[in-house]
Structures are given as C-alpha cells and as structure tokens.
Design an enzyme around this catalytic site. Structure first.
Site, PDB file in Angstrom:
ATOM      1  N   VAL B  77       0.922  -1.060   0.015  1.00 37.46           N
ATOM      2  CA  VAL B  77      -0.089  -0.023  -0.055  1.00 37.46           C
ATOM      3  C   VAL B  77       1.006   1.228  -0.062  1.00 37.46           C
ATOM      4  CG1 VAL B  77      -1.851  -1.047   1.032  1.00 37.46           C
ATOM      5  CG2 VAL B  77      -0.275   0.295   2.382  1.00 37.46           C
ATOM      6  N   CYS B  78       0.529   2.075  -0.865  1.00 34.98           N
ATOM      7  CA  CYS B  78       1.168   3.439  -0.781  1.00 34.98           C
ATOM      8  C   CYS B  78       1.124   4.256   0.418  1.00 34.98           C
ATOM      9  CB  CYS B  78       0.562   4.212  -1.942  1.00 34.98           C
ATOM     10  SG  CYS B  78       1.388   6.015  -2.062  1.00 34.98           S
ATOM     11  N   ILE B  79       2.263   4.612   1.099  1.00 37.79           N
ATOM     12  CA  ILE B  79       2.246   5.260   2.485  1.00 37.79           C
ATOM     13  C   ILE B  79       1.399   6.393   2.396  1.00 37.79           C
ATOM     14  CG2 ILE B  79       4.744   6.261   2.198  1.00 37.79           C
ATOM     15  CD1 ILE B  79       4.733   5.616   5.037  1.00 37.79           C
ATOM     16  N   ALA B  82      -2.280   5.996   2.020  1.00 37.23           N
ATOM     17  CA  ALA B  82      -2.499   5.130   3.193  1.00 37.23           C
ATOM     18  C   ALA B  82      -2.745   6.335   4.265  1.00 37.23           C
ATOM     19  CB  ALA B  82      -1.739   3.931   3.698  1.00 37.23           C
TER      20      ALA B  82
END
Lengths: 98, 130, 140
Positions: B77-79, B82
């Site tokens: 997941v893209c930080i 997210a």
C-alpha cells in the site's frame, strides 16, 4: 501494440476517447460497466471498431452479472479473466480508459 | 511473465478491486507470476483488517490476504495514500500516536518508488480504477 | 519477495538493458481527471515526480485532465492543495515532455496560453504513436 481496457458505460466520455485513440493492431477489453458498450442498442462505436478489424473482448462475468448474455453484439468475444491475462501477454502495454 | 497490478479503487465503492482480484487470481492460475500488487488512491482501503462485509458477500480484504499468503504475492500500500486515508500499520500508528493500527500484516506500507519499480521491473503493468 | 529484477524473463520490447540490470523502461503517465473533484490528479503528480527519479517519464493530459494545468487556480477558500503550481517544477525533475491534444483544448475553449506550463499539442494520430512509444502507461 496496446491493450485498452474500458470500464464505463456509453454514457461516459471514456468510450469516445478510447475509440479515437485505438489503433489497428490494438485490442479493446470491455469490463465492469464497459460491457454495456458492446450490447444491443449501445454498440455504435464498438461496431465501428469491429468494422475496422479491431478485436473487441468483454469479460464474461461482467456480461452475465448484468443480464447482457443475450444482448451482446456479434463480433464481441466473451473471455474469462484467464483470457484477459493471455491478451495482456500478447500486447506490449495496457491503457485504462474510465 | 511477471505482472504488476495497480489497484486504485476502494472495495465496496467501485468494482475495481474485485476486477483486480479476479485478474490477479487468473495471473497465478495461468502460470504467470505477480511481481507486486500496488494499492494506490482509494485502493489502499483493501488492506483494512476491520472490513466486515456481510457473510454472503465476497470478503475482498480476506481474498487479497489469501492471495498474499498462499501465493506469496507482494501486497504493497502506498504510504502517502494510506496515511491520508487512515490506513496505518503498527509502526505508523506509533509514530503518529494514533489509537490503533488497522492495516493487515500481510500488506506492506511503502513509498511510491515501489509503484515505479513495479512498472519498470515487471513484464506487464495493468491498472484497475474507477 | 520478487526475485532480483532482470534475472528472469527477457526484457520486453523497447528495453535495451543487459541481463544483470533493471530494464530501463520508459513511463507515460496519463492524467485524465480534473483537479480537486478527485485526488487522482494530485496523487498522480506525486507518482510522476517519483518516476522521474527512476527513468525517462512523460505526461499526457487527456480529457478533463488538462484542467489540472489551468492557470489562476486558487484553492485558499477550498482549503485544498493547489498542486497546479508543482507542474512548473516538473522540468527541474527532468520531466520536460508534457502532451495534450488539440481537440481537448478546443472542446474546453482553452489555448496553451491559459496553462501554467506549455505542453506539446498533438493530434490523435500522434497520440497513438506517443502511447505506443512508451514501455508502460500509468493511468490516473
């Protein structure tokens, strides 16, 4: 060549944009609400692509789920997700329209 | 061939996540390999371990977890996407002093570099969004 | 974890890297959504900037995506980020190739003079060629 995916119904401008951009040798995969673009009464642009010998596919699960199995345009090939994967391997890249 | 799958749509909001999951399963079933599934934009919600759909509906979160566990698919997941949307792992929850972490441990929080690496390193990149 | 990139399958068409290094693929980012109504544009721009650190990148604006470049955006009342100004910095990141189509500008009553940066204006045939010339297309 490019595998184009379209997931919006003909109501949406994505269909027109996709059809303007698609080139000979490319393929189009209709998925989600995109399958309506290949159904009776809504298939004008897809019909034009087929007339240009551009291959058009539709995800069978999406067609079945929407009650379109008997309404799909002749020439649109129904595929499962495995078929979708296979088409991706045959084309150099993919472009999403939606 | 190795595939990177980009998921930009949230579960139960659009069909994008469901389509991406079907596609991912088909990649594995046809003998190809998933290099990475990258969840971006609302796609990060797929990692929410608190998702509790009715029992007669597909549990997309668990479906991804199964794919990650059984087939070793890397779920990233893209930080930035997210954190913005309140999807935190233990480390991020501590760092930002939030009361809980809701990201399943099968999902990895990482930067956008993983999207670019995925696009460059895989043989094919396919995007699902809404 | 994925294996070391480049050691398994042969690089796809358009790559020239040797077997020991990562194939140096080119990326075409496509921005197709108007700004502020969704976060696609802003998060897409973040991805473009990251991409520029890795490899050759270009940006194509299609449809309402061109509105991301419209000058005079002022998000102060909205309390939203005005990322249109960041497009001016893209050249500093090495992303100098921005494209849009003549038709998309015309349909919206725009000229390049209305935009914060000056993209290369192309027709639909050039658009086909452009998309084919990149190894990977990333849509936002």
């Amino acid at each position: 060549m490019i595998l184009h995916t379209l997931n919006k119904s003909p109501e949406h401008a994505a269909l027109g944009r996709c059809c303007e951009t698609i080139a000979t040798g490319d393929v189009l995969v209709l998925l989600e609400d995109g399958v309506y673009c290949g159904s009776a009464g809504r298939d004008r642009q897809v019909g034009e692509l087929l007339a240009q010998n551009i291959a058009v596919y539709a995800i069978n699960a999406d067609v079945q789920a929407r009650g379109l199995a008997v309404r799909m345009t002749r020439g649109v090939t129904l595929i499962d997700y495995e078929g979708f994967v296979q088409l991706c391997t045959e084309q150099a890249s993919s472009k999403r329209w939606g | 061939m190795r595939f990177t799958i980009v998921v930009q749509g949230g579960p139960y909001t659009s069909q994008a996540s469901l389509s991406a999951w079907h596609f991912a399963r088909a990649v594995v079933a046809t003998g190809h390999e998933i290099y990475r599934v990258f969840f971006y934009h609302d796609g990060v919600y797929n990692g929410n371990s608190l998702l509790t759909p009715p029992q007669d509906e597909t549990d997309l979160h668990m479906a991804w977890c199964t794919l990650g566990r059984d087939h070793g698919c890397e779920l990233v997941v893209c930080i930035a996407s997210a954190l913005r949307r309140g999807m935190l792992d233990d480390g991020e929850a501590r760092r930002y002093e939030k009361p809980l972490a809701n990201l399943n441990k099968l999902f990895i929080v990482s930067g956008l570099g993983q999207l670019i690496d995925g696009a460059i390193s895989a043989d094919r990149t396919v995007t699902f969004g809404n | 974890m994925p294996a070391n990139p480049g050691t398994q399958n042969a690089p796809s068409i358009g790559t020239t890297a040797g077997p020991a290094e990562r194939p140096n693929k080119t990326l075409l980012f496509v921005q197709s959504q108007a700004p502020h109504g969704t976060l696609y544009g802003q998060e897409g721009l973040d991805a473009i900037m990251m991409g520029s650190a890795f490899t050759e990148c270009a940006v194509l604006f299609v449809g309402d995506g061109i509105y991301q470049l419209l000058a005079n955006q002022d998000t102060s009342l909205l309390a939203s980020r005005n990322y249109s100004v960041s497009y001016r910095a893209l050249a500093d990141y090495g992303v100098e190739k921005l494209y849009c189509t003549e038709a998309d500008l015309q349909q919206r009553g725009l000229t390049v003079a209305d935009l914060v940066v000056t993209p290369c204006v192309i027709d639909s045939r050039a658009l086909q060629a452009l998309m084919t010339s990149f190894d990977v297309i990333l849509d936002f």
